[in-house]
Structure formats: C-alpha cells, structure tokens
Design a protein around this motif. Sequence first.
Motif, PDB file in Angstrom:
ATOM      1  N   GLN B  25      56.678 -23.645  48.533  1.00 47.48           N
ATOM      2  CA  GLN B  25      57.783 -22.831  48.538  1.00 47.48           C
ATOM      3  C   GLN B  25      58.988 -23.904  47.518  1.00 47.48           C
ATOM      4  N   ARG B  26      58.706 -25.027  47.772  1.00 50.39           N
ATOM      5  CA  ARG B  26      59.579 -25.821  47.121  1.00 50.39           C
ATOM      6  C   ARG B  26      59.369 -26.071  45.526  1.00 50.39           C
ATOM      7  N   PHE B  27      58.375 -25.961  45.032  1.00 46.59           N
ATOM      8  CA  PHE B  27      58.462 -25.535  43.990  1.00 46.59           C
ATOM      9  C   PHE B  27      58.242 -24.213  43.123  1.00 46.59           C
ATOM     10  N   ALA B  28      58.341 -23.275  44.078  1.00 47.54           N
ATOM     11  CA  ALA B  28      58.940 -21.802  43.453  1.00 47.54           C
ATOM     12  C   ALA B  28      60.736 -21.859  43.714  1.00 47.54           C
ATOM     13  N   LEU B  29      61.297 -22.188  44.537  1.00 47.58           N
ATOM     14  CA  LEU B  29      62.329 -22.324  44.824  1.00 47.58           C
ATOM     15  C   LEU B  29      63.154 -23.425  42.940  1.00 47.58           C
ATOM     16  N   PHE B  30      62.020 -24.345  42.861  1.00 46.74           N
ATOM     17  CA  PHE B  30      63.183 -25.303  42.006  1.00 46.74           C
ATOM     18  C   PHE B  30      62.159 -24.463  40.234  1.00 46.74           C
ATOM     19  N   PHE B  31      61.869 -23.874  40.325  1.00 50.79           N
ATOM     20  CA  PHE B  31      61.438 -23.103  39.581  1.00 50.79           C
ATOM     21  C   PHE B  31      62.032 -21.259  39.051  1.00 50.79           C
TER      22      PHE B  31
END
Lengths: 202, 202
Positions: B25-31
């Motif tokens: 989720q952190r990765f997706a929010l970052f992108f």
Amino acid sequence: MLPERLRRVVELFAMLPGVGEKTAQRFALFFAGEAAGFAEELGHELAALASHVRPCERCGSLADVSDGQAVCAICRDNRRDPRLLCIVHRIQDLLAIERSGAMRGRYFVLGRLLSPLDGIGPDQLPLTRLFERIREDGVTEVILATPPSVDGEATALLLARELAAQSLRLTRIASGVPHGGDLEFADQVTLGRAIDGRRSMG
Amino acid sequence: MLPERLRRVVELFAMLPGVGEKTAQRFALFFAGEAAGFAEELGHELAALASHVRPCERCGSLADVSDGQAVCAICRDNRRDPRLLCIVHRIQDLLAIERSGAMRGRYFVLGRLLSPLDGIGPDQLPLTRLFERIREDGVTEVILATPPSVDGEATALLLARELAAQSLRLTRIASGVPHGGDLEFADQVTLGRAIDGRRSMG
C-alpha cells in the motif's frame, strides 16, 4: 552484469520508500523471471495510473477519475456526516482510522506537517483549501488527528490557533498507552499523557 | 477506501517477495502521489520487460534480447575462460560472485536446488542443459557454488556424483568464518567447517 533495461527497473524500484539497491534488484529479478505475466499487468496499471487516479479535489485523498473529475468515495458518500471533519497527515493515516470504524465524518489530508527544520512553515500547509472546505460543508467539529509526534503536535497547535476564531468544536485524538500495551515498557511521555488524559469512570 | 485501480496495484505489489499488504500500500500510494512521473516510466519498462529481457540461452542468467536471441554479457565476453564454469543457484548469487571479482570463468544458473520436501528431485534440475554446456565449451573445471545450506549441499553432492564420470576438476566453494566475523558468535557447523577446511600457511 544485468541487462540494461533491467538496470533501469532496479533504479526505479530503488526510489520506493524503504527500498535499497539489493531489495530493488530482488524485485526486478522477480518480475523478469517467475512473475513475467504480472510484470506486464503491473506495468500497464502503473503507466495508466495518473489518468485513472488523482488526488481528491475535496479532501486530498486519492480518487478514481470519472468525467474528468476526481472526488473520492468518502467525499461522495452521503451517509457521512459532512459537519464532522477529521484532519490527518497522510492518506495512510486516513486508511488506518477507516479500519478502526470509529469515524463517521469526512477527512482532510494535509499531505505534510509543520517542520521548521525541513523548511516547512504554515505557508506550505493547504490552509486556504481547508478553510474553504470547512465553510462549504458547514463543519461544526474538527478532529485534529495529526500524529502525537513533535511535528504532529506543532501542526495541531497551529491549526487550533488558526481555527479558534471560528465557532467550531476543536478536538484532538487521545494519546496514551496503546490497547494491549504494557505500562512497564511505555515511554515517559506516553505515560504522562495517559495520566493527564485520564477519564472519569463513574 | 482506495480507488479501484489503485487496489489492483496494491495487490500486484503484494506479490513481491517479502512485501506484505501494508508495504504494498505504501508503494502504491508513493507512485500515485509524489512519484507519478516515475510510475509511468516504471510502468512502460515493466510492460515491455518480457520483450527486452529473457533468460540467457546459454547460462540461465538474464540477457538483453537482440536479433531474437538472448545471450548474456558474460557468455558473450571472449575474455572469460570458457573452460571454467561456476554453478550457482540464483542470478543474485551470480551477481554477488561478480562483485567479488574473483571469478574469471563463466556461470551456469540452476534456478532451483534439490529439495525433496518441496518435491524438487534431480529430474527438476536442468542437468541435460548443464552437460551440453560442459561438452560444448570444453569445460575443464566446475566450481560448485550452491549455498552452504542443507539443500545447497545436497545439490552440490548430486552434481558431483553426476559429473564424476567426466574428466573434470570438481571444486566446492570454501565454507568457514566470514571475513570480519567473530569466532565467538559463529555457529558450530560454521566453526567445524572452518577447522576442517583449514589451509597450510607455510
């Protein structure tokens, strides 16, 4: 020693928060090898992400783009109380509060906290948009849910001061010993807050 | 509460080795947020990865595809000694050995280790391709560089047995106390191997 195209994928993965060179390499090799099918799907999703997902125009969370507009599911949900507004730092914090099921109002995502050391002052916070939102929705209670850290507390204090002139109920989330936590291992500040914020049981 | 397109991105990131729901989720929010530009670039790279990068036809490592063929930089490098072949488990191990600069020959990537508990027997190892490679290149020394774990040792023993009939020099990488390591904290097996594998200094 890796193919050139793969090296660029490693570099891009290494930009992710908390991901170093070796982990990025592991990710790239995973997608180049066993998960080649998923690589293509993830690739298409990521390439199209910006045209499908944008910050919500109302709260700063993320929203599906439809008809050129981006308003998130929570801001569109009419069963939500528009007069109760919860201010959070990041989208992750909004998601955590949603999982608790304790919030029946809406949110406003600041995106950053006051941090003089990093050069983030009051001017870098989206205060104008926040005031607009409060006025438009007829908000009567603002819950300050920034984290109980130095920057989070400073931001909550700033917001409380800026909003004091309006006839609003201003509240701050409770800080204390977490559920299931051990008093023996709680730090002094947390225990101090737990005592200061004690509630009557009678 | 996340946009639908973003939820799929979270699911895909969660397939990565060592990545759980929250990290994905952190990765997706970052992108979706701060790194929207990189999301598009990474997306295009991932979507095209399978057409640009394939397993090397000679060693099983990864290679840039050119003229429909995929032969990696090491297998193409004529300065490498073709008669010295180092057998490794994964591409990551090959990269680690390359970083050491200690290998002047070429590699063969098994892709898996013998693991009876996981149903991986000798038939699941690319032995036919390995024998072909040894014959074609006129290999005179095979270095068994599978890891010094139970499965790695079993695989090394199997390979040693299978290759015994050929007139090859068969060697196994040394196992012992790592450089900079502390004898006090080394496990018994490692210390036993360090003693067994001692070398004369005279």
